[in-house]
Design an enzyme around this catalytic site. Sequence first.
Site, PDB file in Angstrom:
ATOM      1  N   TYR A  54      -8.343  15.239  -4.868  1.00 29.50           N
ATOM      2  CA  TYR A  54      -7.480  14.510  -6.043  1.00 29.50           C
ATOM      3  C   TYR A  54      -6.871  15.444  -6.872  1.00 29.50           C
ATOM      4  O   TYR A  54      -5.826  15.422  -7.252  1.00 29.50           O
ATOM      5  CB  TYR A  54      -8.696  13.707  -6.641  1.00 29.50           C
ATOM      6  CG  TYR A  54      -8.127  12.983  -7.798  1.00 29.50           C
ATOM      7  CD1 TYR A  54      -7.429  11.676  -7.758  1.00 29.50           C
ATOM      8  CD2 TYR A  54      -8.396  13.644  -9.216  1.00 29.50           C
ATOM      9  CE1 TYR A  54      -6.984  10.879  -8.815  1.00 29.50           C
ATOM     10  CE2 TYR A  54      -8.126  12.629 -10.179  1.00 29.50           C
ATOM     11  CZ  TYR A  54      -7.365  11.450 -10.192  1.00 29.50           C
ATOM     12  OH  TYR A  54      -6.645  10.802 -11.187  1.00 29.50           O
ATOM     13  N   ALA A  58      -6.002  18.299  -6.276  1.00 29.09           N
ATOM     14  CA  ALA A  58      -4.825  18.983  -5.566  1.00 29.09           C
ATOM     15  C   ALA A  58      -3.673  18.094  -5.602  1.00 29.09           C
ATOM     16  O   ALA A  58      -2.528  18.617  -5.941  1.00 29.09           O
ATOM     17  CB  ALA A  58      -4.983  19.514  -4.332  1.00 29.09           C
ATOM     18  N   LYS A 108      -2.886  15.844  -8.052  1.00 25.13           N
ATOM     19  CA  LYS A 108      -2.398  15.632  -9.150  1.00 25.13           C
ATOM     20  C   LYS A 108      -1.790  17.031  -9.810  1.00 25.13           C
ATOM     21  O   LYS A 108      -0.765  17.137 -10.769  1.00 25.13           O
ATOM     22  CB  LYS A 108      -3.609  15.328 -10.396  1.00 25.13           C
ATOM     23  CG  LYS A 108      -4.052  14.000 -10.039  1.00 25.13           C
ATOM     24  CD  LYS A 108      -3.003  12.668 -10.351  1.00 25.13           C
ATOM     25  CE  LYS A 108      -3.591  11.580 -10.088  1.00 25.13           C
ATOM     26  NZ  LYS A 108      -2.578  10.562 -10.190  1.00 25.13           N
ATOM     27  N   ASP A 123       0.932  -1.072   0.167  1.00 26.33           N
ATOM     28  CA  ASP A 123       0.089  -0.261  -0.054  1.00 26.33           C
ATOM     29  C   ASP A 123       0.758   1.161  -0.091  1.00 26.33           C
ATOM     30  O   ASP A 123       1.469   1.545   1.104  1.00 26.33           O
ATOM     31  CB  ASP A 123      -0.964   0.078   1.172  1.00 26.33           C
ATOM     32  CG  ASP A 123      -1.932   1.297   1.392  1.00 26.33           C
ATOM     33  OD1 ASP A 123      -1.477   2.202   0.354  1.00 26.33           O
ATOM     34  OD2 ASP A 123      -2.769   0.985   2.220  1.00 26.33           O
ATOM     35  N   ASN A 175       2.125   5.422 -11.566  1.00 25.36           N
ATOM     36  CA  ASN A 175       0.650   5.469 -11.787  1.00 25.36           C
ATOM     37  C   ASN A 175      -0.246   5.119 -11.028  1.00 25.36           C
ATOM     38  O   ASN A 175      -1.444   5.562 -10.838  1.00 25.36           O
ATOM     39  CB  ASN A 175       0.519   4.319 -12.953  1.00 25.36           C
ATOM     40  CG  ASN A 175      -0.906   4.023 -13.188  1.00 25.36           C
ATOM     41  OD1 ASN A 175      -1.585   4.733 -13.737  1.00 25.36           O
ATOM     42  ND2 ASN A 175      -1.461   2.797 -12.604  1.00 25.36           N
TER      43      ASN A 175
END
Length: 239
Positions: A147, A149, A151, A56, A81
């Site tokens: 999310y 932020a 990226k 994780d 990824n």
Amino acid sequence: MELHGKLALVTGGSDGIGREIALQLQAAGAEVVVTGRSPEKLAGMRALGFETIAGDLSEPAGIDAVVAGVAGRPLALLVNNAGVGSDYELDEPATLDSAAQCIRTNLDAPIALCTRLLPILRAQPAAAIVNVTSGLAIAPRAGGSIYCATKAGLRAYTQAIRHLLRDSNVAVIEALPPVVETNMTAGRAGKKMSAHDCAAEIVRGIRTGKREVNAGAVKLLQLVNSVSPALARRIMIKY
């Protein structure tokens, strides 16, 4: 970048875009190691001939496992990824745990892996880092603030380290997918790019040495953004 015979690491490589990237790198002759959290999905990748690392990436132990799994080996391609969404709600403090996991997975982990694996990448004749961001790194949508932020942060980091590594053997590539048909987007309506087609554009970008891979509809978003960033933001904020 010539892929045949190269050792590649794809995080989040047992599902979605990552799985398709791994399959296409393998078809190009690369030796591919994939990471993931699901034992069942990792077992499926092993059945296809992939080496797997369970971990994780929102936890330090997961990052340590990935680094240990490729230590001392000629890693030439790192594909960051792995990513998760967030259940964050602005007026719900209880959702801060989900936000923190998203930040750790989507931003902290790629930074850690780039930093810790860079010495191995530098030791190869030619190497590349691929950071998978999103069209939402260009202009955010209100429904995915954390999310977006993460990226946007990864996009800025990628651009900065590309400059720092400009005279080295390590190419730095940013891949910006649109909305892609994956488990993460299963509940969203509207047109989605297939994971296969998105991965094909990314792998083609790696092979041809692109600095930035704008997949699918992100090409149009980049065009709008180049003309009017304010317009791009107005379009995407309600997307």
